[in-house]
Design an enzyme around this catalytic site. Structure first.
Site, PDB file in Angstrom:
ATOM      1  N   ASP A  20      13.340   6.572  37.381  1.00  0.00           N
ATOM      2  CA  ASP A  20      14.060   7.774  36.951  1.00  0.00           C
ATOM      3  C   ASP A  20      14.683   8.443  38.167  1.00  0.00           C
ATOM      4  O   ASP A  20      13.965   9.009  38.992  1.00  0.00           O
ATOM      5  CB  ASP A  20      13.060   8.710  36.253  1.00  0.00           C
ATOM      6  CG  ASP A  20      13.627  10.104  36.015  1.00  0.00           C
ATOM      7  OD1 ASP A  20      14.866  10.239  35.955  1.00  0.00           O
ATOM      8  OD2 ASP A  20      12.808  11.044  35.891  1.00  0.00           O
ATOM      9  N   ASP A  24      14.400  13.565  34.864  1.00  0.00           N
ATOM     10  CA  ASP A  24      14.149  14.030  33.486  1.00  0.00           C
ATOM     11  C   ASP A  24      12.978  13.302  32.826  1.00  0.00           C
ATOM     12  O   ASP A  24      12.723  13.487  31.638  1.00  0.00           O
ATOM     13  CB  ASP A  24      15.425  13.907  32.623  1.00  0.00           C
ATOM     14  CG  ASP A  24      15.844  12.453  32.413  1.00  0.00           C
ATOM     15  OD1 ASP A  24      15.216  11.540  33.014  1.00  0.00           O
ATOM     16  OD2 ASP A  24      16.804  12.214  31.652  1.00  0.00           O
ATOM     17  N   ASP A  28      16.697   5.485  34.310  1.00  0.00           N
ATOM     18  CA  ASP A  28      18.151   5.500  34.158  1.00  0.00           C
ATOM     19  C   ASP A  28      18.798   4.453  35.067  1.00  0.00           C
ATOM     20  O   ASP A  28      18.120   3.802  35.866  1.00  0.00           O
ATOM     21  CB  ASP A  28      18.700   6.913  34.440  1.00  0.00           C
ATOM     22  CG  ASP A  28      18.104   7.522  35.702  1.00  0.00           C
ATOM     23  OD1 ASP A  28      18.063   6.805  36.730  1.00  0.00           O
ATOM     24  OD2 ASP A  28      17.635   8.681  35.667  1.00  0.00           O
ATOM     25  N   ASP A 197      19.565  -9.407  20.648  1.00  0.00           N
ATOM     26  CA  ASP A 197      18.453  -8.860  19.873  1.00  0.00           C
ATOM     27  C   ASP A 197      18.427  -9.483  18.477  1.00  0.00           C
ATOM     28  O   ASP A 197      19.480  -9.644  17.838  1.00  0.00           O
ATOM     29  CB  ASP A 197      18.651  -7.339  19.770  1.00  0.00           C
ATOM     30  CG  ASP A 197      17.451  -6.628  19.191  1.00  0.00           C
ATOM     31  OD1 ASP A 197      16.375  -6.711  19.802  1.00  0.00           O
ATOM     32  OD2 ASP A 197      17.591  -5.982  18.126  1.00  0.00           O
ATOM     33  N   GLU A 257      16.983 -13.681  21.213  1.00  0.00           N
ATOM     34  CA  GLU A 257      15.634 -13.334  20.790  1.00  0.00           C
ATOM     35  C   GLU A 257      15.442 -13.924  19.387  1.00  0.00           C
ATOM     36  O   GLU A 257      15.652 -13.243  18.378  1.00  0.00           O
ATOM     37  CB  GLU A 257      15.431 -11.809  20.764  1.00  0.00           C
ATOM     38  CG  GLU A 257      13.975 -11.443  20.501  1.00  0.00           C
ATOM     39  CD  GLU A 257      13.776 -10.186  19.662  1.00  0.00           C
ATOM     40  OE1 GLU A 257      12.668  -9.658  19.660  1.00  0.00           O
ATOM     41  OE2 GLU A 257      14.722  -9.728  18.988  1.00  0.00           O
TER      42      GLU A 257
END
Ligand code: NOJ
Length: 513
Positions: A20, A24, A28, A197, A257
């Protein structure tokens, strides 16, 4: 046969939990960029980032509202470009995640479809009239509960996952055109590959018939139902995508996947005209047992070209925990990893496994996984494998200066990256040594694997080119005659080679030549 992906070691970054940069509490893209040195030091070839697109985060980014832009929580397109450039500077390939089975309910197409029964957008999803007062069929969501929710006008829409993840209708040509364009968008930006996915999803049986056993949510256990998954037409999508990726320079690749536990079925997705690779989930299903591992490996090598090897990811209980937890689990985890790293094909590593992290205890009030929420706590869900990476032993663990979105595991301080660095007996340094050795040997090794005789709890294999790998799943030390004169690596202290006999401690893998 020289394409980089054929034997690449790929490292999965779960974007919310790796680093991060803006404080926050959520990882990211700038954070990822700042820590890419860890991956270069570790010695992997590629990084797969989980979805960072615009999303309401009902499924932490697997609910995509705009597949061509970055969610502000994770950064922006400039941050992505900077991440890609830095990865390439370090010699790392970048694989981004595509989610073509469904969108977010906040996707502009679905917003319009839901609001207006007359909109052509409805035909891009699977809206159907109900049966009596109930949904159109008996399908259940992978995340628990029914797979159908109702629009204000009474029509039902299909969602094999959360109600905020409506499934596209892949029998609609608009959906095909859109996704080809999304692929082009990221290929033009310079990505090296895509992780797809739910790649065995997309098409559903045209009649949407009842399931004989309404257990679609068994996807993560034993997905054999024919109506919702693995339809004949789905591979045609990947044939079109392959023509597109092949039209670009630089060996762009796709890994699916394909969450089917029958590798013969998975193999249908992989060819020179379809996907480059598909995840092999039979490995994570296999217990830490020499003969069971051999069976899985032999079967996988026979049908998957190239093979892939998955022990852990952001949907699965961490393998150290599956293998018994603590020192024993870590020891077995290292032995299994070294076995897979000795094989032809592509190992996929999951962030934190190089530290030996266990599944974390996440208290119910901090759990966020839709599986936990939709089953009202009956299923714990996946938060325990998604807790943030510990980089240092201090509070915040070098991951964040704020409040982390999920708590750290109890082992975070003891197993942090900078705690293990420099300790040759640590899991991290063992990964680094194994990956460096694998890289050094790579050009000398072929795809052939020969199994040599050994005691019952021991696997002895010789890779074409001369690497000998011995894995013991026994609880006691073993002695094995090996065709080797040099012990190269061992996952635990105490391995010795003398006069062609290897003495191997319990639950250990050694590499020799
Ligand atoms: C598989 C992903 O790995 C998982 O995290 C996600 O929840 C489902 N697909 C739905 O997109």
């Amino acid at each position: 046969m020289s394409e980089w992906w054929r034997d690449a070691v790929v490292y999965e970054v779960y974007v919310r939990s790796w680093m991060d940069a803006d404080g926050d509490g959520v990882g990211d893209l700038d954070g990822i960029r700042s820590r890419l040195g860890h991956l270069a030091d570790l010695g992997v070839d590629a990084v797969w980032t989980t979805p960072f697109y615009v999303s309401p985060m009902a499924d932490h980014g697997y609910d995509v509202a705009d597949p061509r832009d970055v969610d502000p929580q994770f950064g922006d397109l400039a941050a992505f470009d900077a991440l890609l450039a830095e990865a390439h500077r370090l010699g790392l390939k970048v694989i981004v995640d595509l989610v073509p089975n469904h969108s977010s309910s906040a996707h502009p197409w679905f917003v319009e479809a839901l609001a207006d029964p007359a909109s052509p957008m409805r035909a891009r999803y699977l809206f159907r009239p109900g049966r009596g007062d109930g949904p159109p069929n008996n399908w259940t969501s992978v995340f628990g509960g029914p797979a159908w929710s109702q629009a204000p006008d009474g029509a039902w829409y299909l969602h094999l996952f959360d109600s905020a993840q409506p499934d596209f209708d892949w029998r609609n040509p608009d959906v095909h055109a859109e996704w080809l364009d999304v692929l082009r968008f990221w290929l033009d930006r310079g990505v090296d590959g895509f992780r797809i996915d739910v790649a065995h999803g997309l098409y559903k049986h045209p009649d949407l018939p009842d399931q004989p056993e309404p257990e679609a949510h068994e996807q993560f256990a034993a997905n054999t139902e024919a109506q919702a998954w693995d339809q004949p037409e789905v591979v045609e999508v990947y044939e079109a995508w392959r023509r597109l990726t092949d039209s670009y320079d630089g060996d762009r690749m796709m890994v699916g996947e394909v969450f089917l536990l029958d590798v013969d079925k998975v193999a249908r997705y992989v060819s020179d005209a379809r996907l480059h690779q598909a995840f092999n989930f039979t490995v994570f299903q296999t217990p830490f047992d020499a003969q069971a591992l051999r069976e899985t490996i032999e079967k996988s090598l026979a049908v998957l070209h190239p093979a892939t090897w998955v022990l852990s990811n952001h949907d699965l209980t961490r393998h150290v925990t599956r293998y018994g937890g603590g020192q024993l689990g870590r020891r077995r985890g290292l032995a299994a990893t070294a076995l897979l790293l000795a094989l032809p094909g592509s190992p996929y590593l999951y962030q934190g496994e190089e530290l030996g992290l266990e599944e974390a205890e996440v208290p119910p009030e901090r759990r966020t996984d839709p599986i936990f929420l939709r089953t009202h706590g009956a299923e714990a869900g996946r938060d325990g494998c998604r807790t943030p990476m510990p980089w240092t032993a201090e509070p915040g663990h070098g991951f964040t200066t704020g409040d982390p979105w999920l708590p750290f595991g109890a082992d975070a301080a003891a197993l942090a990256v900078d705690v293990q660095t420099g300790d040759p007996s640590s899991v991290l340094e063992t990964y680094r040594r194994l990956l460096a050795r694998r890289r050094a040997l790579r050009s000398t090794l072929g795809d052939g694997v020969e199994w040599l005789p050994g005691p019952p709890d021991v696997l002895v294999l010789r890779r074409e080119g001369g690497l000998v790998c011995v894995t013991s799943t026994a609880a006691e030390p073993v002695e094995v005659r090996v065709p080797a004169t040099e012990l190269l690596e061992s996952t635990a202290a105490g391995a010795e080679l003398a006069d062609g006999v290897l003495t191997l401690p319990a639950a250990t893998t050694a590499w020799l030549r």
